[in-house]
Design a protein around this motif. Structure first.
Motif, PDB file in Angstrom:
ATOM      1  N   ARG A   1      21.359  56.383  -8.549  1.00 24.28           N
ATOM      2  CA  ARG A   1      20.354  55.331  -8.664  1.00 24.28           C
ATOM      3  C   ARG A   1      20.624  54.197  -7.675  1.00 24.28           C
ATOM      4  O   ARG A   1      19.692  53.651  -7.060  1.00 24.28           O
ATOM      5  CB  ARG A   1      20.333  54.798 -10.093  1.00 24.28           C
ATOM      6  CG  ARG A   1      19.162  53.897 -10.385  1.00 24.28           C
ATOM      7  CD  ARG A   1      19.149  53.463 -11.844  1.00 24.28           C
ATOM      8  NE  ARG A   1      18.099  52.484 -12.057  1.00 24.28           N
ATOM      9  CZ  ARG A   1      16.849  52.773 -12.393  1.00 24.28           C
ATOM     10  NH1 ARG A   1      16.497  54.040 -12.559  1.00 24.28           N
ATOM     11  NH2 ARG A   1      15.955  51.819 -12.562  1.00 24.28           N
ATOM     12  N   TYR A   6      18.123  52.717  -4.831  1.00 23.94           N
ATOM     13  CA  TYR A   6      17.766  51.293  -4.807  1.00 23.94           C
ATOM     14  C   TYR A   6      18.031  50.702  -3.425  1.00 23.94           C
ATOM     15  O   TYR A   6      17.189  49.983  -2.864  1.00 23.94           O
ATOM     16  CB  TYR A   6      18.565  50.529  -5.862  1.00 23.94           C
ATOM     17  CG  TYR A   6      18.300  49.044  -5.860  1.00 23.94           C
ATOM     18  CD1 TYR A   6      17.234  48.514  -6.575  1.00 23.94           C
ATOM     19  CD2 TYR A   6      19.103  48.167  -5.120  1.00 23.94           C
ATOM     20  CE1 TYR A   6      16.972  47.149  -6.566  1.00 23.94           C
ATOM     21  CE2 TYR A   6      18.839  46.810  -5.099  1.00 23.94           C
ATOM     22  CZ  TYR A   6      17.784  46.304  -5.824  1.00 23.94           C
ATOM     23  OH  TYR A   6      17.519  44.962  -5.808  1.00 23.94           O
ATOM     24  N   ALA A  15       8.052  59.476  -4.904  1.00 21.22           N
ATOM     25  CA  ALA A  15       8.810  59.769  -6.124  1.00 21.22           C
ATOM     26  C   ALA A  15       8.050  60.773  -6.988  1.00 21.22           C
ATOM     27  O   ALA A  15       8.652  61.520  -7.771  1.00 21.22           O
ATOM     28  CB  ALA A  15       9.069  58.488  -6.911  1.00 21.22           C
ATOM     29  N   TRP A  51      13.795  48.719 -10.260  1.00 22.74           N
ATOM     30  CA  TRP A  51      13.739  48.950  -8.816  1.00 22.74           C
ATOM     31  C   TRP A  51      13.471  47.659  -8.042  1.00 22.74           C
ATOM     32  O   TRP A  51      13.411  47.677  -6.816  1.00 22.74           O
ATOM     33  CB  TRP A  51      12.682  49.990  -8.475  1.00 22.74           C
ATOM     34  CG  TRP A  51      12.963  51.340  -9.045  1.00 22.74           C
ATOM     35  CD1 TRP A  51      12.217  52.028  -9.953  1.00 22.74           C
ATOM     36  CD2 TRP A  51      14.088  52.181  -8.749  1.00 22.74           C
ATOM     37  NE1 TRP A  51      12.791  53.241 -10.236  1.00 22.74           N
ATOM     38  CE2 TRP A  51      13.944  53.370  -9.511  1.00 22.74           C
ATOM     39  CE3 TRP A  51      15.207  52.045  -7.926  1.00 22.74           C
ATOM     40  CZ2 TRP A  51      14.885  54.407  -9.466  1.00 22.74           C
ATOM     41  CZ3 TRP A  51      16.140  53.075  -7.885  1.00 22.74           C
ATOM     42  CH2 TRP A  51      15.970  54.242  -8.645  1.00 22.74           C
ATOM     43  N   ARG A 109      14.504  58.155  -5.546  1.00 21.31           N
ATOM     44  CA  ARG A 109      14.109  57.655  -6.873  1.00 21.31           C
ATOM     45  C   ARG A 109      13.843  58.808  -7.831  1.00 21.31           C
ATOM     46  O   ARG A 109      14.242  58.771  -9.002  1.00 21.31           O
ATOM     47  CB  ARG A 109      12.864  56.778  -6.763  1.00 21.31           C
ATOM     48  CG  ARG A 109      13.128  55.393  -6.255  1.00 21.31           C
ATOM     49  CD  ARG A 109      11.908  54.502  -6.502  1.00 21.31           C
ATOM     50  NE  ARG A 109      12.058  53.232  -5.822  1.00 21.31           N
ATOM     51  CZ  ARG A 109      11.153  52.265  -5.853  1.00 21.31           C
ATOM     52  NH1 ARG A 109      10.025  52.444  -6.530  1.00 21.31           N
ATOM     53  NH2 ARG A 109      11.357  51.124  -5.215  1.00 21.31           N
TER      54      ARG A 109
END
Length: 407
Positions: free
Chosen positions: A289, A293, A84, A8, A250
Motif C-alpha cells: 500500500r 501511495y 485501479a 489515498w 492500488r
C-alpha cells in the motif's frame, strides 16, 4: 467513499471529489468484471461504452464547448482510479486523451473548432503512430500520396492501442516526398482493417495490434494543417503510463488487503491465530500500500508540470511553451524509474502476504504484475534516467520526440 477516506490522500483540486463521484459507479462496474475479462480475453467494448456515456472521454474538452473541462492533474488522478479498476481500459483511451491535447493546442482554428465539436459529441480516437517494419528512425512506411486528384493512404501500423474501439485513428505518416503527415482516419473507412493480433502477456485487452490501410481515400479536412504534435506530448503520454501503473499498484494493495482479511487458515509457524493479525503479514500489506501511495503522490506532482506546459501553450503559443514542456519532460522522466520500481515491487511482494491459494486463476493476481511489466517495457526507462542525468550535469534538454525504427 472519498479518496481521502480510503487513505489515498486528497485529490488535486477542491472540486475533485465531486468530479470523481460522477465516474466511480462506472469504475466499480468495470472492476467487477476485470478478472473474468482477463481470463477470457474479452475486450472491454461495453466498459468503454459506459465511460463514453458518462462523459469520461470529454474530460479535457472545455465546459463551454460541451465537455467537462478537467485540468490535467484532475485527469491523471481519474486515470489512476480507472486503472485501479482495469488498466486495460485506461491504456485503450491513452491515444484518445493525447489526441484531445493535440486539438486543444492546435495552431489551426478550423481544425481545433471542428475536432472539439466532434470530441464533445463523444467521438473517440485510437493510436496509429508506431510501425514494426523496416522504416528508419524518424521515417514511416505508411505514405499519403496524391493519386488521381485525391489523397490516398497506404501502409501498416502496429501498437494501434484503442483503435479497434474508436471512431478515428490518429495517424502519423509521411507524403511521397518524405514530409511528415498527421491525419485522422475513420476506423470504418473503406480500406481500413484493424486486427487484434497483440499477443503480449500483459495489457492483453487493449487491441494493440495491427492496422492496415489499403488505398484509403482521405478528405482534405481530415489532414491536419501542421504535423507538429502538442509541445508536452512526450511528458503527457509517459505520464499516462505512470498513472496507469499507480492504479495497478492500488488494485494490488486493495486485493492483498481483501484476501488477507478473508483468510481463515494460518501457518503453524506464523505469529497469530488470524492471518490479518499477524504483524509480518500486516507489514507486507502495508508495504504494498505504501508503494502505491508514493507512486500516486509522484504522479500528481509531475502532473502539475504538464499543466504548466499546457497553460503556457494556451497563453503564449506552442513555440513559447517549449521551455515549460522540456521541464515537464524532466519531471516525468525523473518519476519513471521510481514509480516503475514501486509498482513492480508491490505487484510481486503482495504474494508474500498470502498462501499458495493466492496463485489460483480465480483471483487473477498475476495480471497486476503482467500488466505493469508490459507498460514499463514501453519507452525504456534506462533512456529516461540518462536524459535526466544529462540535464542535471549539462543542462541538456531531453529529446522532443521519441521514435523507433532501423538505425
Amino acid at each position: 467513499m472519498s479518496q481521502i477516506d480510503a487513505g489515498w490522500g486528497a485529490g488535486p483540486s477542491g472540486r475533485y471529489e465531486e468530479l470523481a463521484a460522477r465516474f466511480r459507479p462506472v469504475f466499480a462496474e468495470i472492476r467487477a468484471g476485470a478478472v473474468a475479462r482477463d481470463a477470457e480475453r474479452r475486450r472491454p467494448h461495453a466498459e468503454l461504452g459506459w465511460l463514453k456515456e458518462a462523459g469520461f472521454t470529454t474530460l479535457r474538452v472545455p465546459a463551454e464547448a460541451g465537455g467537462i473541462g478537467a485540468s490535467l492533474p484532475e485527469l491523471f488522478n481519474l486515470l489512476i482510479e480507472l486503472s485501479a479498476a482495469d488498466s486495460n481500459v485506461t491504456n485503450a483511451l491513452r491515444a484518445h486523451f493525447g489526441f484531445t491535447e493535440d486539438v486543444l493546442t492546435a495552431a489551426s482554428p478550423e481544425w481545433r473548432t471542428r475536432w472539439i465539436a466532434r470530441l464533445a459529441a463523444g467521438d473517440t480516437v485510437g493510436s496509429g503512430v508506431s510501425e514494426t517494419g523496416p522504416a528508419k528512425v524518424g521515417q514511416f512506411d505508411t505514405v499519403l500520396r496524391h493519386r488521381g486528384g485525391e489523397r490516398v493512404l497506404d501502409g501498416r501500423k502496429f501498437y494501434t492501442t484503442g483503435s479497434l474501439f474508436a471512431d478515428w485513428i490518429h495517424l502519423s505518416a509521411q507524403d511521397e516526398d518524405g514530409a511528415p503527415v498527421v491525419a485522422a482516419v475513420p476506423t470504418r473507412a473503406p480500406g481500413v482493417t484493424i486486427e487484434d493480433d497483440w499477443d503480449g502477456f500483459g495489457q492483453a485487452l487493449t487491441a494493440s495490434g495491427t492496422a492496415r490501410f489499403e488505398g484509403v481515400v482521405l478528405a482534405p479536412e481530415l489532414i491536419k494543417p501542421e504535423a507538429a504534435r502538442f509541445p508536452y506530448a512526450m511528458a503527457f503520454f509517459q505520464l499516462v503510463h505512470l498513472a496507469t501503473l499507480t492504479g495497478i499498484g492500488r488494485a494490488a494493495a486493495e486485493d492483498a488487503a481483501r484476501l488477507v482479511a478473508a483468510r481463515t487458515r494460518v501457518y503453524s509457524h506464523g505469529n497469530a491465530g488470524r492471518t490479518a493479525d499477524d504483524p509480518q503479514v500486516q507489514a507486507v500489506v502495508g508495504r504494498v500500500r505504501g508503494n502505491a501511495y508514493a507512486a500516486g503522490a509522484i504522479v500528481l506532482k509531475a502532473a502539475e508540470s504538464v499543466q504548466r506546459a499546457f497553460e503556457a501553450a494556451q497563453a503564449q503559443g506552442r513555440d513559447a511553451a517549449e521551455p515549460a514542456a522540456a521541464l515537464a519532460d524532466i519531471e516525468v522522466n525523473q518519476a519513471v524509474t521510481v514509480v516503475t520500481n514501486l509498482v513492480l515491487e508491490a505487484t510481486t511482494v503482495l504474494f508474500d502476504a498470502l498462501g499458495a491459494s493466492a496463485v489460483k486463476a480465480e483471483h487473477g493476481l498475476d495480471r497486476h504484475w503482467r500488466n505493469a511489466r508490459t507498460l514499463t517495457s514501453h519507452n525504456p526507462r534506462i533512456y529516461r534516467e540518462r536524459s535526466v542525468g544529462a540535464f542535471a550535469l549539462n543542462g541538456t534538454r531531453p529529446p522532443r520526440e521519441y521514435r523507433v525504427g532501423t538505425a
